[in-house]
Design a protein around this motif. Structure first.
Motif, PDB file in Angstrom:
ATOM      1  N   LEU A   1       5.266  22.834   6.452  1.00 58.37           N
ATOM      2  CA  LEU A   1       5.518  21.848   5.406  1.00 58.37           C
ATOM      3  C   LEU A   1       6.325  20.705   6.010  1.00 58.37           C
ATOM      4  O   LEU A   1       7.293  20.938   6.733  1.00 58.37           O
ATOM      5  CB  LEU A   1       6.283  22.519   4.259  1.00 58.37           C
ATOM      6  N   TYR A   2       5.901  19.482   5.734  1.00 58.58           N
ATOM      7  CA  TYR A   2       6.660  18.312   6.150  1.00 58.58           C
ATOM      8  C   TYR A   2       7.126  17.601   4.881  1.00 58.58           C
ATOM      9  O   TYR A   2       6.342  17.408   3.957  1.00 58.58           O
ATOM     10  CB  TYR A   2       5.795  17.342   6.956  1.00 58.58           C
ATOM     11  N   ALA A   3       8.390  17.203   4.840  1.00 59.75           N
ATOM     12  CA  ALA A   3       8.893  16.485   3.670  1.00 59.75           C
ATOM     13  C   ALA A   3       9.650  15.246   4.129  1.00 59.75           C
ATOM     14  O   ALA A   3      10.411  15.290   5.092  1.00 59.75           O
ATOM     15  CB  ALA A   3       9.811  17.391   2.853  1.00 59.75           C
TER      16      ALA A   3
ATOM     17  N   ARG B   1       0.840  -1.187   0.000  1.00 58.15           N
ATOM     18  CA  ARG B   1       0.000   0.000   0.000  1.00 58.15           C
ATOM     19  C   ARG B   1       0.883   1.247   0.000  1.00 58.15           C
ATOM     20  O   ARG B   1       1.716   1.420   0.880  1.00 58.15           O
ATOM     21  CB  ARG B   1      -0.889  -0.022   1.245  1.00 58.15           C
ATOM     22  N   SER B   2       0.721   2.082  -0.989  1.00 59.14           N
ATOM     23  CA  SER B   2       1.476   3.326  -1.154  1.00 59.14           C
ATOM     24  C   SER B   2       2.982   3.094  -1.210  1.00 59.14           C
ATOM     25  O   SER B   2       3.748   4.055  -1.199  1.00 59.14           O
ATOM     26  CB  SER B   2       1.192   4.300  -0.006  1.00 59.14           C
ATOM     27  N   GLY B   3       3.422   1.872  -1.221  1.00 62.36           N
ATOM     28  CA  GLY B   3       4.844   1.606  -1.320  1.00 62.36           C
ATOM     29  C   GLY B   3       5.659   2.136  -0.166  1.00 62.36           C
ATOM     30  O   GLY B   3       6.790   2.554  -0.367  1.00 62.36           O
TER      31      GLY B   3
ATOM     32  N   GLU C   1       0.637  14.064   0.723  1.00 65.06           N
ATOM     33  CA  GLU C   1       1.273  13.013  -0.059  1.00 65.06           C
ATOM     34  C   GLU C   1       1.968  11.995   0.817  1.00 65.06           C
ATOM     35  O   GLU C   1       2.271  10.899   0.371  1.00 65.06           O
ATOM     36  CB  GLU C   1       2.341  13.632  -0.987  1.00 65.06           C
ATOM     37  N   ARG C   2       2.266  12.380   2.041  1.00 68.20           N
ATOM     38  CA  ARG C   2       3.070  11.495   2.886  1.00 68.20           C
ATOM     39  C   ARG C   2       2.222  10.358   3.438  1.00 68.20           C
ATOM     40  O   ARG C   2       1.059  10.535   3.772  1.00 68.20           O
ATOM     41  CB  ARG C   2       3.729  12.294   4.021  1.00 68.20           C
TER      42      ARG C   2
ATOM     43  N   PRO D   1       7.906  13.260  -1.060  1.00 71.32           N
ATOM     44  CA  PRO D   1       6.494  13.521  -0.760  1.00 71.32           C
ATOM     45  C   PRO D   1       6.381  14.550   0.367  1.00 71.32           C
ATOM     46  O   PRO D   1       7.190  14.539   1.289  1.00 71.32           O
ATOM     47  CB  PRO D   1       5.947  12.162  -0.310  1.00 71.32           C
ATOM     48  N   VAL D   2       5.397  15.440   0.260  1.00 74.56           N
ATOM     49  CA  VAL D   2       5.229  16.482   1.282  1.00 74.56           C
ATOM     50  C   VAL D   2       3.785  16.562   1.770  1.00 74.56           C
ATOM     51  O   VAL D   2       2.858  16.116   1.094  1.00 74.56           O
ATOM     52  CB  VAL D   2       5.626  17.884   0.744  1.00 74.56           C
ATOM     53  N   ASP D   3       3.648  17.107   2.968  1.00 71.72           N
ATOM     54  CA  ASP D   3       2.350  17.534   3.495  1.00 71.72           C
ATOM     55  C   ASP D   3       2.470  19.036   3.714  1.00 71.72           C
ATOM     56  O   ASP D   3       3.490  19.488   4.228  1.00 71.72           O
ATOM     57  CB  ASP D   3       2.052  16.880   4.852  1.00 71.72           C
TER      58      ASP D   3
END
Lengths: 146, 127
Positions: free
Chosen positions: B36-38, A37-39, A98-99, B24-26
């Motif tokens: 921002l979280y990366a 899932r989501s890698g 995205e995280r 990927p970020v939030d």
């Protein structure tokens, strides 16, 4: 040696991610364990004559909460990553999400010659590095000719 | 115009040899500013660059893994040793007071809003 250099730009890296996800669904002989899932976490695996080296790119975890197990030649990495999304009642907006968050579990089949008692796991800069030794007998040996 | 709230700026990195990974970020906005979280796993603190240049926030980092003699890769999902991503910031953000911390491969950047951009309650007069 650990990295591929095929794509010319960032944008293509993103495309590749999409393509890989699509491929998993189209593949006629997918892995029996399916796509994770989501890698998360992404994994790199490598071999040396003496060991199997597994790198799990799992940022933002408490090292004590990561569960690493070897059973019947299969390495399992499991854990949970908390969500940072603001609670509904807070006056905050999540613009990009995205995280990965939530529970995860990934498995890697190991070669037959590994020694499950000689395993070393280390978590550094958000990468879990598991090193599993291979048995002496499987290492190349020079045979003297009499 | 793109801004940090919806889309990052597409950045050509053709000058460098290998394509960079897109971390990927939030991005979370509250009344006081933007956080921002990366995810940048494998990047040691000294290999991370965070840059604010006029209205652009750039995150870049290099992955450093332990060198293992005779290692041959059999499976690689992380296919590049670099991360790179940039965002366009909007004018009400105070780029002089950017705060950041980096822990276990997660970068947190806090960009407060300028004083005059903070929310003020406006009384609505009736009549």
């Amino acid at each position: 040696m650990f990295y591929r250099t095929l794509l010319p730009a960032d944008v293509l890296a993103q495309l590749e991610r999409m393509q890989r996800a699509a491929q998993h669904n189209l593949d006629f002989t997918p892995s029996i364990r399916g796509a994770s899932r989501s890698g998360y976490p992404a994994m790199n695996v490598g071999l040396t004559p003496r060991s199997v080296e597994v790198f799990a790119f799992a940022p933002g975890l408490d090292p004590a909460s990561i569960d690493v197990q070897i059973e019947k030649g299969v390495l399992t990495v499991a854990g949970e990553r908390a969500s940072l999304a603001p609670p509904k009642e807070a006056q905050a907006t999540l613009h990009i999400d995205e995280r990965f968050s939530g529970r995860f579990r990934r498995v890697v089949s190991l070669p037959d010659d590994i020694d499950p008692n000689a395993v070393n796991a280390r978590y550094r800069d958000g990468v879990l590095h598991v090193s599993v030794s291979r048995r002496e007998t499987s290492q190349p040996r020079r045979i003297d000719i009499q | 115009m793109n801004d940090i709230r919806n889309q990052e700026r597409e950045e050509s990195t053709r000058t460098e040899e290998s394509p960079a990974l897109l971390p990927p970020v939030d991005v979370i906005e509250d009344s006081g500013g933007i956080t921002l979280y990366a995810d940048l796993p494998g990047v040691p603190k000294e290999q991370l660059t965070l840059q604010v240049d006029a209205d652009t926030l750039t995150i870049a980092g290099n992955i450093v893994l332990p060198l293992i003699e005779g290692l041959e890769s059999t499976h690689a999902e992380v296919a590049s040793p670099r991360y790179h991503r940039s965002f366009t910031l909007s004018r009400e953000l105070d780029t002089d007071r950017v705060g950041a911390d980096f822990n276990h491969g997660v970068l947190r950047v806090r960009i407060p809003k300028k004083e005059h951009a903070l929310p003020r309650k406006i009384a609505v007069a009736v009549g």
